[in-house]
Motif scaffolding. Structure first.
Motif, short mmCIF file in Angstrom:
data_model
loop_
_atom_site.label_atom_id
_atom_site.label_comp_id
_atom_site.label_asym_id
_atom_site.label_seq_id
_atom_site.Cartn_x
_atom_site.Cartn_y
_atom_site.Cartn_z
N GLY A 177 53.09 31.18 55.16
CA GLY A 177 53.48 31.88 53.94
C GLY A 177 53.34 33.38 54.04
N GLN A 178 52.65 33.89 55.07
CA GLN A 178 52.50 35.33 55.23
C GLN A 178 53.77 35.94 55.82
OE1 GLN A 178 49.03 35.88 57.69
NE2 GLN A 178 47.67 36.16 55.93
N MET A 179 53.98 37.20 55.50
CA MET A 179 55.05 37.96 56.12
C MET A 179 54.52 38.57 57.41
SD MET A 179 57.55 37.45 54.16
CE MET A 179 58.74 38.61 54.83
N VAL A 180 55.22 38.32 58.49
CA VAL A 180 54.77 38.80 59.80
C VAL A 180 55.87 39.67 60.40
CG1 VAL A 180 53.31 36.78 60.16
CG2 VAL A 180 55.68 36.77 60.97
N LEU A 181 55.47 40.47 61.39
CA LEU A 181 56.41 41.36 62.05
C LEU A 181 56.97 40.65 63.28
CD1 LEU A 181 57.70 44.18 62.17
CD2 LEU A 181 55.77 44.88 63.63
N LEU A 182 58.28 40.42 63.28
CA LEU A 182 58.97 39.78 64.39
C LEU A 182 59.61 40.86 65.27
CD1 LEU A 182 60.15 37.28 65.87
CD2 LEU A 182 62.09 37.43 64.27
N SER A 183 59.29 40.84 66.57
CA SER A 183 59.85 41.81 67.52
C SER A 183 60.73 41.06 68.50
CB SER A 183 58.74 42.53 68.28
OG SER A 183 57.90 43.24 67.39
N ILE A 184 61.93 41.65 68.77
CA ILE A 184 62.90 41.03 69.67
C ILE A 184 63.41 42.10 70.62
CG2 ILE A 184 65.10 39.80 69.82
CD1 ILE A 184 64.67 38.87 66.98
N GLY A 185 63.58 41.68 71.91
CA GLY A 185 64.27 42.55 72.87
C GLY A 185 63.40 43.37 73.77
N GLN A 186 62.10 43.21 73.83
CA GLN A 186 61.28 44.05 74.71
C GLN A 186 61.69 43.91 76.17
OE1 GLN A 186 60.09 42.07 72.33
NE2 GLN A 186 58.26 42.93 71.33
N ALA A 187 62.01 42.69 76.60
CA ALA A 187 62.35 42.47 78.01
C ALA A 187 63.66 43.13 78.39
CB ALA A 187 62.40 40.97 78.30
N GLN A 188 64.55 43.34 77.47
CA GLN A 188 65.85 43.94 77.76
C GLN A 188 65.84 45.46 77.64
OE1 GLN A 188 65.46 41.26 75.72
NE2 GLN A 188 66.22 39.76 77.24
N GLY A 189 64.71 46.04 77.34
CA GLY A 189 64.61 47.49 77.27
C GLY A 189 64.84 48.06 75.88
N PHE A 190 65.06 47.23 74.90
CA PHE A 190 65.18 47.73 73.51
C PHE A 190 64.35 46.81 72.63
CE2 PHE A 190 68.38 44.50 74.07
CZ PHE A 190 68.35 43.78 72.90
N GLN A 191 64.09 47.21 71.41
CA GLN A 191 63.27 46.41 70.51
C GLN A 191 63.82 46.48 69.09
OE1 GLN A 191 59.05 47.04 70.83
NE2 GLN A 191 58.64 46.28 68.75
N ILE A 192 63.93 45.31 68.50
CA ILE A 192 64.36 45.20 67.10
C ILE A 192 63.24 44.49 66.35
CG2 ILE A 192 66.05 44.20 65.51
CD1 ILE A 192 68.09 44.33 67.75
N SER A 193 62.82 45.04 65.25
CA SER A 193 61.75 44.46 64.46
C SER A 193 62.26 44.08 63.08
CB SER A 193 60.58 45.45 64.33
OG SER A 193 60.05 45.78 65.61
N ALA A 194 61.69 43.00 62.57
CA ALA A 194 62.09 42.54 61.23
C ALA A 194 60.91 41.82 60.60
CB ALA A 194 63.30 41.62 61.31
N ARG A 195 60.85 41.87 59.27
CA ARG A 195 59.81 41.15 58.54
C ARG A 195 60.33 39.77 58.20
NH1 ARG A 195 54.93 43.46 58.82
NH2 ARG A 195 54.39 42.50 56.82
N VAL A 196 59.56 38.71 58.65
CA VAL A 196 59.96 37.33 58.38
C VAL A 196 58.75 36.58 57.84
CG1 VAL A 196 61.78 37.31 60.14
CG2 VAL A 196 59.43 36.71 60.78
N GLU A 197 59.04 35.41 57.31
CA GLU A 197 57.98 34.59 56.72
C GLU A 197 57.51 33.53 57.71
OE1 GLU A 197 57.28 31.52 52.95
OE2 GLU A 197 59.19 32.55 53.22
N ALA A 198 56.19 33.39 57.86
CA ALA A 198 55.63 32.35 58.73
C ALA A 198 55.67 31.03 57.98
CB ALA A 198 54.19 32.70 59.12
N MET A 199 56.21 30.03 58.64
CA MET A 199 56.33 28.72 58.02
C MET A 199 55.16 27.79 58.39
SD MET A 199 58.97 29.34 56.35
CE MET A 199 59.21 27.70 55.61
N GLN A 200 54.26 28.27 59.24
CA GLN A 200 53.09 27.47 59.64
C GLN A 200 52.03 28.41 60.20
OE1 GLN A 200 55.78 25.91 63.18
NE2 GLN A 200 53.73 25.02 63.38
#
Length: 266
Positions: free
Chosen positions: A211-234
């Motif tokens: 139920g908490q909002m967590v910071l999701l990071s995508i793309g570190q391995a490809q040399g760029f990073q995209i972050s977004a706030r998503v909800e943890a389902m567990q």
């Protein structure tokens, strides 16, 4: 004096004088031969042992009795004085040693006031004393130990542990040896100070709550990073995969827990 008597006296004089001379010479030859005959090595050994026991134990030489030597034993003449000592706790066994030629043997003796052991003496070759074995070096290893008293359920940090040198032979199995191994982990049992930490003493701690909002990071391995706030389902512990939800699009995602409220997209 009658003539017959005079002739008899002269005859006795002629016979007695040579006979006395021959007996005296024979006596002198026999005496010098006996005096010049040296004692055998075995007899010299016995005499030396008797004298040594009598002197060191303050007893009369005639009271010292030697056990018979082994009939197969051939005692070699020693060119130097014999050395003797007591190699065992019992004073009944005498060790006799010769330097040249090198030999040693044991002689058993009996003196008043003690019960002596019996048995023939046996020759033994001179042997060098074996060198004492050096103790094996202790193998040490650097491992993680508790820096103080730690309680079950504590979330560990680098301040809770320290590296210490311990005896590898007394080291428990599955011991930890890097500080990074306890980060984002919690204890499952109490530990006293200086206790080595093992892998089953800890478990990954819960870093993400459902139920908490967590910071999701995508793309570190490809040399760029995209972050977004998503909800943890567990709930999620460090290194676990959990389900996530983008509230804006309603899309379901999967992420790997990397820290407190931090998830890496897959």
């Amino acid at each position: 004096m009658k003539p017959s008597m005079q002739m008899l006296c002269r005859l006795l004089d002629q016979v007695s004088i040579p006979a006395l001379g021959f007996g005296a010479v024979l006596g002198l030859i026999s005496g010098s031969t006996l005096a010049a005959t040296p004692a055998s090595p075995a007899m010299a050994l016995k005499n030396a042992v008797v004298d040594w026991v009598a002197q060191t134990q303050s007893v009369a030489p005639e009271s010292v009795e030697l056990a018979p030597l082994d009939s197969r034993l051939q005692v070699k003449a020693c060119t130097s004085p014999l050395a003797m000592d007591l190699p065992f706790a019992s004073p009944d066994t005498i060790r006799v040693r010769c330097v040249q030629p090198a030999w040693q043997l044991y002689v058993r003796v009996s003196v008043p006031g003690r019960v002596a052991t019996s048995g023939p003496a046996k020759a033994e070759p001179t042997k060098a004393e074996p060198a004492k074995a050096e103790p094996a070096p202790v193998e040490m290893r650097q491992v993680l130990v508790a820096a103080g008293s730690l309680q079950r359920g504590m979330r560990l940090t680098a301040a809770h542990v320290r590296l210490a040198e311990v005896d590898a032979t007394r080291m428990p199995v599955n011991v930890l040896d890097q500080v990074s191994q306890v980060l984002h982990a919690e204890l499952v049992r109490d530990l006293r100070p200086d206790t080595p930490l093992r892998s089953h003493d800890i478990r990954p701690t819960v870093l993400v709550k459902r139920g908490q909002m967590v910071l999701l990071s995508i793309g570190q391995a490809q040399g760029f990073q995209i972050s977004a706030r998503v909800e943890a389902m567990q709930d999620g512990r460090y290194g676990e995969q959990i389900k996530l939800k983008n509230r804006d699009s309603g899309r379901m995602l999967t992420g790997l827990v990397k820290g407190p409220n931090q998830v890496q997209g897959l």
